[in-house]
Scaffold this active site. Structure first.
Site, short mmCIF file in Angstrom:
data_model
loop_
_atom_site.label_atom_id
_atom_site.label_comp_id
_atom_site.label_asym_id
_atom_site.label_seq_id
_atom_site.Cartn_x
_atom_site.Cartn_y
_atom_site.Cartn_z
CE LYS A 176 -97.58 -17.79 -17.50
NZ LYS A 176 -96.94 -18.90 -18.26
C1 LIG Z 1 -97.25 -18.95 -19.68
C2 LIG Z 1 -96.39 -19.85 -20.50
C3 LIG Z 1 -96.31 -19.74 -21.92
C4 LIG Z 1 -97.18 -18.79 -22.70
O1 LIG Z 1 -96.88 -17.45 -22.47
P1 LIG Z 1 -97.91 -16.28 -22.87
O2 LIG Z 1 -97.32 -15.03 -22.35
O3 LIG Z 1 -99.21 -16.64 -22.20
O4 LIG Z 1 -98.03 -16.31 -24.35
C5 LIG Z 1 -95.44 -20.57 -22.60
N1 LIG Z 1 -94.68 -21.47 -21.95
C6 LIG Z 1 -94.72 -21.61 -20.61
C7 LIG Z 1 -93.87 -22.66 -19.97
C8 LIG Z 1 -95.57 -20.82 -19.84
O5 LIG Z 1 -95.61 -20.99 -18.51
#
Ligand SMILES: *Cc1c(COP(=O)(O)O)cnc(C)c1O
Length: 434
Positions: A107
């Site tokens: 993210k």
């Molecule tokens: C946010 C997250 C996900 C899921 O991603 P999305 O874009 O919400 O599908 C998977 N793994 C980790 C470690 C995350 O932080």
């Protein structure tokens, strides 16, 4: 480029508005009216390009009409000060490590890109006021957003988190930063934090007093930059002569990450097919089987960043393929795993290859093991560094995962947070004084 709402009842917006507002007036998600294809020469030479060069090309195709190209170049290079390597795990299974950013989670890319793009747009507004980002977190989103927005002038971030419910490693990633980041420790659960944020957006007096916005993956500036990862994956696989018949597997929760990959595919990225790997929250998996989308309350699992019972970006995927179940199932398949499956996968993979999976990546690895066909090469996303889930990983594998220096540095910082009740009147009174 114009952006329309997936609910079809809000006015068309430009990128500036879509980024500042996040959600459209009709509570739909913004979609670009066009997805520009990238030229064949780009794909022919992609393996000679760096992650940053590839990302700038992709960003120009998405945002180049609306953002000055020099500014966009700065934003991309400032965002991507780390790598995104592809590593062979076992046989035909590779992993795209998305955890080399500042908070060791994928993210980071969207959070930083959005912070810089938001800053770019608010500077163009006449007598611009400071913008306040409110974000409720159960862990990962708060740390990525706080670090992405850290030191970006003109924007203040309030991270609301439930007291005692966030792991110590995650907590220190947004409570030790200071500057334009304020951590608010709410005496309640995650849903209370989310309710405080929602109430704040709806309170007329508060919105008169200060400019408020959100920073979750419904925002186009947060989810689209994740497409950079998939172009880079293709380039790095092509470098190794392994780019034919690629299957991309994405551990999914709110489906923002896989949605970005699918946008990349629409731009011409040569991926044969996609797999959405889920934990026990199997709403999308069920949709693929039955054609019915039935949201449910989320279940708590080991892969908690994927504990989502009503994935917000489903609306985008549905719209992207003209609401056709047939089209969607022709390009995406699904998989769903229990906590027991996840543990077993982590142990098996570690024993067979020495690779340490985190619980989210484990869903991706297993989905490829179960779903890869002859002649295909699989790449799954490892969405977080295993040290971010150290307590669980250590216990499951019986090892002592090393904490990277970047994470250890956060843990040495001094925790600072504002104590808050779950009562909206208290939160509002606090914000009215800022
Ligand atoms: C946010 C997250 C996900 C899921 O991603 P999305 O874009 O919400 O599908 C998977 N793994 C980790 C470690 C995350 O932080």
């Amino acid at each position: 480029m114009k952006y329309y709402s997936t609910n079809g009842k809000a006015p068309i917006a430009d990128l500036h508005k879509a980024v500042v507002k996040g959600l459209a007036e009709d509570r739909g998600l913004y979609m670009p009216e066009r997805i520009n294809k990238l030229p064949k020469e780009f794909f022919d030479n992609i393996e000679k390009m760096s992650f940053q060069e590839i990302a700038y090309t992709v960003a120009s195709a998405f945002f180049g009409e609306d953002v000055d190209l020099d500014a966009l170049h700065d934003i991309v290079y400032d965002t991507l000060q780390f790598d995104c390597p592809v590593v062979n795990v076992k046989d035909d299974i590779y992993t795209l490590e998305l955890f080399h950013g500042p908070t060791l989670a994928f993210k980071d890319v969207g959070a930083r890109f959005m912070a810089r793009l938001l800053q770019y747009f608010i500077k163009q507004e006449n007598n611009h006021k400071e913008v306040n980002v409110l974000v409720a977190t159960s862990g990962d989103t708060g740390s990525a957003v706080a670090n992405g927005f850290l030191g970006v002038d003109g924007i203040h971030v309030y991270v609301l988190y439930p007291k005692g419910k966030v792991s110590p490693i995650q907590e220190c990633q947004f409570t030790t930063l200071g500057k334009n980041i304020t951590a608010i420790e709410v005496d309640g659960v995650f849903d209370d934090c989310q309710a405080l944020v929602k109430n704040a957006f709806m309170d007329a007096e508060l919105n008169e007093h200060m400019k408020l916005t959100s920073a979750n993956s419904i925002n186009v500036a947060r989810f689209l930059p994740q497409a950079f990862y998939y172009f880079n994956a293709y380039a790095r696989m092509k470098e190794q002569g392994k780019a034919d018949n690629l299957v991309m597997c994405v551990p999914s929760g709110n489906f923002g990450n896989i949605c970005a990959a699918l946008f990349g595919h629409e731009m011409g990225l040569p991926i044969k097919r996609f797999i959405a790997a889920n934990n026990a929250n199997d709403i999308f998996y069920k949709y693929l089987q039955t054609g019915k989308y039935e949201p449910k309350p989320s279940k708590q699992t080991l892969a908690n960043a994927m504990d989502v019972g009503d994935p917000s970006n489903f609306a985008r995927i549905y719209d992207l393929y003209g609401k056709s179940h047939e089209k969607i199932t022709s390009i995406i398949s699904g998989a769903t795993y229990t906590d027991e499956d996840i543990k077993q996968t982590m142990r098996e993979c570690y024993k067979a290859s020495g690779y340490i999976l985190d619980p989210h990546g484990a869903c991706g690895y297993q989905a490829l093991k179960d779903g890869l066909k002859d002649g295909e090469t699989g790449v799954f996303c490892e969405t977080a560094h295993p040290a971010k889930f150290k307590e669980k990983v250590d216990e499951i594998l019986g090892i002592d995962v090393e904490i990277p220096e970047r994470l250890a540095a956060f843990m040495r910082g001094k925790k600072q947070s504002v104590a808050m009740t779950k009562d909206f009147a208290d939160f509002k009174a606090y914000l009215m004084k800022q």
